[in-house]
Design a protein around this motif. Structure first.
Motif, PDB file in Angstrom:
ATOM      1  N   GLU A  71       0.821  -1.203   0.000  1.00  0.00           N
ATOM      2  CA  GLU A  71       0.000   0.000   0.000  1.00  0.00           C
ATOM      3  C   GLU A  71       0.860   1.261   0.000  1.00  0.00           C
ATOM      4  OE1 GLU A  71      -2.093  -3.138   2.652  1.00  0.00           O
ATOM      5  OE2 GLU A  71      -0.076  -2.269   2.495  1.00  0.00           O
TER       6      GLU A  71
ATOM      7  N   SER B 173      -3.119   3.646  -2.885  1.00  0.00           N
ATOM      8  CA  SER B 173      -2.816   2.724  -3.970  1.00  0.00           C
ATOM      9  C   SER B 173      -2.248   1.440  -3.399  1.00  0.00           C
ATOM     10  CB  SER B 173      -1.815   3.345  -4.931  1.00  0.00           C
ATOM     11  OG  SER B 173      -2.359   4.496  -5.548  1.00  0.00           O
ATOM     12  N   CYS B 174      -2.461   0.361  -4.136  1.00  0.00           N
ATOM     13  CA  CYS B 174      -1.921  -0.937  -3.754  1.00  0.00           C
ATOM     14  C   CYS B 174      -1.291  -1.551  -4.987  1.00  0.00           C
ATOM     15  CB  CYS B 174      -3.027  -1.827  -3.213  1.00  0.00           C
ATOM     16  SG  CYS B 174      -2.531  -3.530  -2.880  1.00  0.00           S
ATOM     17  N   ALA B 175      -0.010  -1.824  -4.902  1.00  0.00           N
ATOM     18  CA  ALA B 175       0.710  -2.478  -5.984  1.00  0.00           C
ATOM     19  C   ALA B 175       0.779  -3.970  -5.694  1.00  0.00           C
ATOM     20  CB  ALA B 175       2.110  -1.889  -6.106  1.00  0.00           C
TER      21      ALA B 175
ATOM     22  N   SER C 243       1.772  -8.027  -6.898  1.00  0.00           N
ATOM     23  CA  SER C 243       2.671  -8.843  -7.714  1.00  0.00           C
ATOM     24  C   SER C 243       2.624 -10.278  -7.235  1.00  0.00           C
ATOM     25  CB  SER C 243       4.105  -8.300  -7.639  1.00  0.00           C
ATOM     26  OG  SER C 243       4.584  -8.349  -6.312  1.00  0.00           O
TER      27      SER C 243
ATOM     28  N   ARG D  60      -9.388  -0.115 -10.339  1.00  0.00           N
ATOM     29  CA  ARG D  60      -8.234  -0.970 -10.543  1.00  0.00           C
ATOM     30  C   ARG D  60      -7.705  -0.811 -11.945  1.00  0.00           C
ATOM     31  NH1 ARG D  60      -9.799  -6.803  -9.085  1.00  0.00           N
ATOM     32  NH2 ARG D  60      -7.798  -7.333 -10.010  1.00  0.00           N
TER      33      ARG D  60
ATOM     34  N   ASN E 124      -1.582  -2.652 -14.987  1.00  0.00           N
ATOM     35  CA  ASN E 124      -0.464  -2.281 -14.128  1.00  0.00           C
ATOM     36  C   ASN E 124      -0.538  -2.884 -12.731  1.00  0.00           C
ATOM     37  OD1 ASN E 124       1.167  -0.392 -15.821  1.00  0.00           O
ATOM     38  ND2 ASN E 124      -0.794   0.690 -15.909  1.00  0.00           N
ATOM     39  N   ASN E 125      -1.482  -3.811 -12.548  1.00  0.00           N
ATOM     40  CA  ASN E 125      -1.585  -4.554 -11.281  1.00  0.00           C
ATOM     41  C   ASN E 125      -1.709  -3.641 -10.070  1.00  0.00           C
ATOM     42  OD1 ASN E 125      -1.216  -6.730 -12.952  1.00  0.00           O
ATOM     43  ND2 ASN E 125       0.722  -7.392 -12.073  1.00  0.00           N
ATOM     44  N   THR E 126      -2.581  -2.677 -10.180  1.00  0.00           N
ATOM     45  CA  THR E 126      -2.793  -1.764  -9.060  1.00  0.00           C
ATOM     46  C   THR E 126      -4.285  -1.588  -8.775  1.00  0.00           C
ATOM     47  OG1 THR E 126      -2.669   0.122 -10.569  1.00  0.00           O
ATOM     48  CG2 THR E 126      -0.666  -0.447  -9.360  1.00  0.00           C
TER      49      THR E 126
ATOM     50  N   HIS F 217      -6.843   1.122  -6.440  1.00  0.00           N
ATOM     51  CA  HIS F 217      -6.824   2.418  -5.769  1.00  0.00           C
ATOM     52  C   HIS F 217      -8.103   2.621  -4.966  1.00  0.00           C
ATOM     53  CE1 HIS F 217      -3.497   3.389  -8.433  1.00  0.00           C
ATOM     54  NE2 HIS F 217      -4.239   2.983  -9.443  1.00  0.00           N
TER      55      HIS F 217
ATOM     56  N   CYS G  41      -4.852  -3.475   1.932  1.00  0.00           N
ATOM     57  CA  CYS G  41      -5.247  -4.002   0.638  1.00  0.00           C
ATOM     58  C   CYS G  41      -5.282  -5.526   0.763  1.00  0.00           C
ATOM     59  CB  CYS G  41      -4.205  -3.552  -0.390  1.00  0.00           C
ATOM     60  SG  CYS G  41      -4.341  -4.280  -2.020  1.00  0.00           S
TER      61      CYS G  41
END
Length: 120
Positions: free
Chosen positions: A6, A21-23, A25, A72, A76-78, A80, A96
């Motif tokens: 986050e 935001s949350c990245a 992977s 989302r 970009n795999n995010t 918000h 997240c």
């Protein structure tokens, strides 16, 4: 290995806005729904907003509905979370989380959380 990180927290003033935001992977992001939850001081975990894997459907709790938006970016795999008209009671650690489904429910992975403080 699933990773959720986050960002975007910090201090904010009542009436203001913030965007978390949350990245993500380590997994096929577009296959799973994602949800934001929060833990307010002295309270239990509270679901805030969730979004389906394809981004076409979402849900937000009564506490934030009408002043929130979840989105989302599967490219970009995010994911918000946007909160408007912030209140002191929005002060919390925001998390997240990843579901095991394309729809909301049954979360198997969580980010470390990020602190949001709403105060004048």
């Amino acid at each position: 290995q699933v990773q959720l990180v986050e960002s975007g927290g910090g201090m904010a003033q009542p009436g203001g806005s913030l965007r978390l935001s949350c990245a993500a992977s380590g997994f096929p992001f577009s296959h799973y729904s994602m949800t934001w939850a929060r833990h307010r001081p002295g309270k239990g975990l509270e679901w805030v907003c969730g979004i389906y894997s394809d981004g076409h459907d979402s849900w937000c709790s009564d506490a934030v509905r009408g002043r929130s938006a979840i989105s989302r970016d599967n490219a970009n795999n995010t994911v918000h979370l946007h909160l408007d008209r912030l209140k002191p009671e929005d002060t919390a650690t925001y998390y997240c989380s990843k579901s095991i489904y394309t729809v909301l429910g049954a979360y198997d992975s969580w980010g470390p959380g990020i602190q949001v403080n709403v105060s004048s």
